[in-house]
Design an enzyme around this catalytic site. Structure first.
Site, PDB file in Angstrom:
ATOM      1  N   TYR A 196       0.853  -1.190   0.000  1.00 20.22           N
ATOM      2  CA  TYR A 196       0.000   0.000   0.000  1.00 20.22           C
ATOM      3  C   TYR A 196       0.893   1.246   0.000  1.00 20.22           C
ATOM      4  CZ  TYR A 196      -3.748  -3.201   1.490  1.00 20.22           C
ATOM      5  OH  TYR A 196      -4.654  -4.239   1.591  1.00 20.22           O
ATOM      6  N   PRO A 223     -15.573  -4.720   2.572  1.00 18.38           N
ATOM      7  CA  PRO A 223     -16.780  -5.131   3.303  1.00 18.38           C
ATOM      8  C   PRO A 223     -18.053  -4.385   2.919  1.00 18.38           C
ATOM      9  CG  PRO A 223     -15.382  -3.790   4.709  1.00 18.38           C
ATOM     10  CD  PRO A 223     -14.592  -4.069   3.463  1.00 18.38           C
TER      11      PRO A 223
END
Length: 257
Positions: A36, A182
């Site tokens: 990341y 999610p």
């Protein structure tokens, strides 16, 4: 990943504030990865949160590189994994990684070699716990014959339930299940049924999506990402949302189950 993106974003001050606010709101688990921002995400978390609260667990992942914004490539060579596992704690300013996850299984490298490298790091005291990401039940059980797996991180949400069987297996075995994406990048908000269910208790579609995950199994640990303090506050509040049996049943019909 949202705090830095592929390359560190210009508004670093805002990203640091979001990370700090998360801990203030009671978040005790933060998931990052060496890929990341090419390490910048780990560095940002250290700048924002170090010295860390005693109950804060920062999990990181290795074994998945990102040569370009739209390209991901698993690299599971043992020497690479060891190098990555040495660099992550330096960026995070920690002595030991609480949870180190194999970001992806590299099909070009024997699984035993990849897991062997992680197990060696654990034996040396550089890693406390080990986890996997994007695995099937079969891969999980193969891995568990070689290492103690405490968590699985697979893509999973209300409308993407490809890994239902993995979650059910984790629930049975007492293994933490960490669903990434999610709330499906917010695409759930287009569902009329979800909007209807959310409106009844005065919640948002994102909050209902997260609450549904928490109702789905006691081993679920959602990791919604955001670079907005307002969205962060909204997400954290979802932990207090209780869904009735009727609402859960209607949401299940949304997924086709």
């Amino acid at each position: 990943m949202r705090l830095t993106g592929y390359r560190p974003e210009s508004n670093r001050t805002q990203a640091i504030q979001v990370a700090r606010r998360a801990v203030e709101l009671g978040v005790t688990f933060i998931d990052t990865a060496d890929a990341y921002g090419i390490g910048a995400n780990e560095e940002l978390l250290a700048e924002a949160l170090h010295p860390y609260a005693e109950d804060l667990v920062i999990a990181t992942k290795i074994g998945h590189t990102r040569p370009s914004p739209g390209e991901w490539k698993p690299v599971g060579r043992p020497e690479y994994l060891r190098q990555a596992a040495e660099l992550s704690p330096r960026r995070l300013k920690i002595e030991r990684i609480d949870l180190l996850q194999l970001h992806r299984i590299d099909p070009a490298v024997p699984l035993a070699d990849q897991l062997g490298a992680l197990a060696q790091l654990q034996r040396e005291g550089k890693v406390r716990h080990l986890g996997l990401s994007e695995v099937t039940v079969e891969q999980l059980e193969e891995a568990r014959r070689m290492i103690d797996v405490v968590s699985v991180q697979n893509r999973y949400n209300l409308t993407d339930r490809e890994h239902d069987s993995v979650l059910d297996h984790c629930t049975q075995e007492g293994i933490a299940f960490i669903p990434w994406l999610p709330i499906a990048n917010g695409s759930h908000a287009t569902s009329a049924l979800l909007a209807e269910v959310a409106a009844e208790p005065g919640a948002t579609p994102a909050q209902v999506s997260l609450a549904w995950l928490l109702h789905r199994s006691p081993v679920v640990v959602p990791i919604p990402g955001t670079k907005s303090e307002a969205h962060l506050t909204e997400n954290v509040a979802a932990a207090q949302l209780r869904l009735s049996t009727d609402r859960l049943a209607r949401l299940m019909s949304l997924t086709g189950h």
